[in-house]
Write an enzyme that holds these catalytic residues in place. Structure first.
Site, PDB file in Angstrom:
ATOM      1  N   LYS A   1     -12.292  -7.071  -5.092  1.00 42.85           N
ATOM      2  CA  LYS A   1     -13.382  -6.130  -4.869  1.00 42.85           C
ATOM      3  C   LYS A   1     -13.019  -4.717  -5.297  1.00 42.85           C
ATOM      4  O   LYS A   1     -13.894  -3.859  -5.395  1.00 42.85           O
ATOM      5  CB  LYS A   1     -13.853  -6.163  -3.405  1.00 42.85           C
ATOM      6  CG  LYS A   1     -12.854  -5.671  -2.379  1.00 42.85           C
ATOM      7  CD  LYS A   1     -13.163  -6.228  -0.992  1.00 42.85           C
ATOM      8  CE  LYS A   1     -14.175  -5.414  -0.230  1.00 42.85           C
ATOM      9  NZ  LYS A   1     -13.576  -4.306   0.547  1.00 42.85           N
TER      10      LYS A   1
ATOM     11  N   LYS B   1       0.823  -1.212   0.000  1.00 42.26           N
ATOM     12  CA  LYS B   1       0.000   0.000   0.000  1.00 42.26           C
ATOM     13  C   LYS B   1       0.853   1.257   0.000  1.00 42.26           C
ATOM     14  O   LYS B   1       0.462   2.277  -0.560  1.00 42.26           O
ATOM     15  CB  LYS B   1      -0.971   0.002   1.190  1.00 42.26           C
ATOM     16  CG  LYS B   1      -2.130  -0.949   1.004  1.00 42.26           C
ATOM     17  CD  LYS B   1      -3.309  -0.585   1.895  1.00 42.26           C
ATOM     18  CE  LYS B   1      -4.467  -1.540   1.691  1.00 42.26           C
ATOM     19  NZ  LYS B   1      -5.540  -1.331   2.699  1.00 42.26           N
TER      20      LYS B   1
ATOM     21  N   LYS C   1      -7.068 -13.494  -8.660  1.00 44.58           N
ATOM     22  CA  LYS C   1      -8.304 -13.563  -7.881  1.00 44.58           C
ATOM     23  C   LYS C   1      -9.259 -12.420  -8.238  1.00 44.58           C
ATOM     24  O   LYS C   1      -8.805 -11.316  -8.522  1.00 44.58           O
ATOM     25  CB  LYS C   1      -7.902 -13.462  -6.403  1.00 44.58           C
ATOM     26  CG  LYS C   1      -8.958 -13.897  -5.422  1.00 44.58           C
ATOM     27  CD  LYS C   1      -8.451 -13.757  -3.995  1.00 44.58           C
ATOM     28  CE  LYS C   1      -9.589 -13.320  -3.102  1.00 44.58           C
ATOM     29  NZ  LYS C   1      -9.155 -12.767  -1.819  1.00 44.58           N
TER      30      LYS C   1
END
Ligand code: TRP
Length: 336
Positions: A203, A118, A200
């Site tokens: 979201k 991040k 994957k």
């Protein structure tokens, strides 16, 4: 929850209200939570304080947090069986996080994979919250004397730190926190991106065609499945070298309860267009009741607010006991 036997182990999980709740989240996680509600005392938090570690637009953030809450309920998380609440409504989370900060080493935080990722992604905003994220998560878990935490692979390192902090605290003082274990869900197939079927379904994928939300309208779902990346063959088979088709087979099977073998038998030679159409329809149908319930709930904000309030009160009753114990042990003065 008060009426349930206290000997049921506590399961805690949180979800950040960012991006969308995908059909992958549903198949991999939420559908399992539904089954756990009877055998455990489950607590589900909307981790809104964690979401603040990256900059949010206030109006969108507020709307999304409520939308996530409504989606949880629409999926079947039942406020009569589980505690469902917003993390920021229970002030004990931040209170315990501060205390646990004093039992956590900076080096432990700077080596966290998610912090490194991040920080690289948000170089203009490497704030203290980003570094401290795992401590707040440890507080979430430890506040409720959680036995089990269902976590995906990306959160295992954070759970490990929560265990380290709990053990450290327990060793300095005396047993205070339950040391949580990871809960590895028995089933829960892994769902991949519709655009890159080797990664994957995320979201927060910037490519809107890669992921499908559980409350998405039928047209949009169909469009995304028609565009799903497959391969240059024509046969429908479940094979390692056909990740796109295999992913669609997994989704179809999860949506309908049919075995992959059975589906392959029917669609083997029908061509990808027909097959994708059928997969899309299975998703539309499977999520129709959830979508309808979601829309109903979002038109009843008063009800949503009352459930949120009740959840926060129940959560706080547990959290308060832990924080009181912690403060006593470390020598803070009690106000009597
Ligand atoms: N960090 C978790 C995630 O991004 C969300 C989360 C917050 C969480 N608090 C938690 C998960 C406590 C499990 C337990 O997925």
């Amino acid at each position: 929850m008060e009426n349930q036997p206290i000997n049921k182990p506590i399961i805690y999980s949180g979800i950040q209200p960012t991006g969308i709740i995908t059909i992958g989240n549903y198949i991999g996680a939420i559908s399992n939570w539904l089954k756990l509600q009877d055998d455990y005392n489950s607590i589900y938090g909307i981790a809104d304080l964690h979401a603040l570690t990256v900059r949010q637009n206030p109006a969108e953030f507020r709307a999304r947090a409520m939308s996530f809450f409504a989606q949880y309920l629409a999926c079947g998380l039942d406020p009569a069986k589980s505690i469902i609440y917003f993390q920021s409504h229970v002030k004990e989370h931040t209170e315990l996080a501060w205390i646990l900060n004093c039992y956590t080493y900076i080096g432990e935080m700077t080596r966290m994979t998610q912090f490194k990722d991040k920080s690289a992604k948000h170089q203009d905003n490497i704030n203290m919250g980003l570094l401290d994220y795992p401590v707040l998560m440890a507080a979430d878990i430890l506040l409720y004397q959680t036995a089990l935490v269902p976590v995906g692979a990306d959160q295992k390192q954070h759970l490990e730190i929560a265990r380290d902090i709990a053990n450290r605290f327990n060793n300095i003082y005396s047993p205070t926190f339950v040391v949580p274990e990871g809960y590895i869900a028995k089933q829960g197939a892994k769902i991949y991106s519709l655009q890159d079927p080797t990664s994957k379904m995320s979201k927060s994928d910037p490519d809107a065609n890669a992921a499908v939300s559980i409350i998405e309208d039928a047209d949009s779902i169909m469009r995304k499945f028609k565009r799903a990346v497959t391969d240059c063959e024509t046969v429908v088979e479940y094979r390692e070298d056909k990740p796109g088709v295999s992913n669609l087979l997994t989704i179809f099977s999860e949506m309908t309860g049919r075995t992959i073998e059975d589906i392959v038998n029917e669609y083997h030679d029908k061509g990808y267009a027909t097959f994708k159409q059928a997969v899309g329809e299975s998703v539309v149908e499977r999520f129709r009741p959830i979508r309808e319930e979601y829309n109903r709930l979002m038109n009843d904000k008063g009800y949503l607010m009352s459930v949120a309030k009740e959840g926060a009160e129940k959560a706080q009753r547990i959290a308060y006991k832990t924080i009181a114990k912690v403060k006593r042990k470390i020598g803070l003065t009690e106000l009597k």
